[in-house]
Design an enzyme around this catalytic site. Structure first.
Site, short mmCIF file in Angstrom:
data_model
loop_
_atom_site.label_atom_id
_atom_site.label_comp_id
_atom_site.label_asym_id
_atom_site.label_seq_id
_atom_site.Cartn_x
_atom_site.Cartn_y
_atom_site.Cartn_z
CG HIS A 85 -2.02 -0.96 1.21
ND1 HIS A 85 -3.00 -0.92 0.25
CD2 HIS A 85 -2.35 -1.98 2.03
CE1 HIS A 85 -3.88 -1.88 0.47
NE2 HIS A 85 -3.50 -2.54 1.55
CB CYS A 135 -2.56 1.66 -2.84
SG CYS A 135 -2.24 1.30 -1.11
#
Length: 263
Positions: A85, A135
């Protein structure tokens, strides 16, 4: 760039899948598949592979520093792959940050600078490649209408990812004469991002669009094309997918064309 050593360099893959409950970050389903693909691909391209899974931010930093502090004198290249992430973060050079499993992040520019000409002397003048599948942003790009048919794939129902923060131009320095032949500190660096800063980067149970496409392009073209040309192919292929849109890109500070060593 000349790649003559075999293996031609180290390839460190940091694969964060499972995050602590209090981080509020979801399990990255499909990331193990991405990791396995890139292990096989870069091993076939004559890299020595080192994989680390589910590291906290400080553990990630230590692994990266350990690699940067190794003696790369007998090697010709270095690759770092980060599957995690990510988030937007303040930056001067390279946008974005990546999360450790504890929910703390490391800026991409900090990671890259571990390996620059000042901090990693044995890689001076040698290509240092970074591939970031991460992300951060929540923006979903619906794209715009063009005068041709586009694929009708539906967006996946799995976790969404985007990787970075809006680009801000680095501060310039006055050029000064120097009697000693030298290279700029950030030279010979390429950072490939899975998506445009702030936007969603799609990932399914079968892996991410970016890594799947990168692996396919390397398999087909690494024997005949340079890296930048292949990354254009990756960007074009990923941009054609899905109801929602995604486009990978890179920050390129290589001085020469880069060709992988192929059998």
């Amino acid at each position: 760039y000349e790649l003559k050593a075999d293996p031609c360099g180290h390839c460190l893959i940091l694969n964060n899948v499972n995050f602590s409950r209090d981080s509020c970050l979801s399990t990255r389903v499909g990331s193990d598949i991405d990791c396995e693909k890139l292990q096989r691909r870069f091993r076939a391209l004559h890299f020595d592979i080192l994989t680390r899974k589910d590291l906290k931010a400080q553990e990630m930093a230590l692994e990266l520093q350990k690699l940067a502090q190794q003696d790369h004198s007998a090697l010709d290249c270095c690759i770092v792959v980060i599957l995690s992430h990510g988030c937007q973060t303040s930056h001067i050079q390279f946008p974005g940050g990546v999360y450790g499993t504890d929910g703390k992040h490391i800026p991409i520019e900090k990671i890259v600078n571990y390996f620059n000409g000042s901090n990693c002397p044995s890689l001076r003048g040698k290509p240092k490649l970074f591939f970031i599948q991460a992300c951060g942003g929540e923006q979903k790009d619906r794209g715009f209408i063009v005068d041709c048919d586009s694929p009708k794939d539906e967006a996946p129902g799995a976790s969404l990812e985007s990787d970075a923060t809006p680009f801000r131009a680095p501060l310039g320095n006055v050029d000064e004469p120097d009697a000693i032949a030298c290279l700029p500190t950030p030279s010979d660096i390429l950072v490939s991002y899975s998506t445009f800063p702030g936007f969603v980067s799609w990932r399914e149970a079968s892996g991410s669009w970016y890594v799947e496409t990168l692996d396919t392009v390397l398999e087909k073209y690494a024997h005949s094309e340079d890296l930048l040309n292949m990354l254009l192919r990756v960007a074009n292929a990923v941009s054609a997918k899905g109801r929602y849109k995604q486009i990978p890109g890179c920050f390129n500070f290589l001085r020469k064309k880069f060709f992988f060593m192929c059998d």
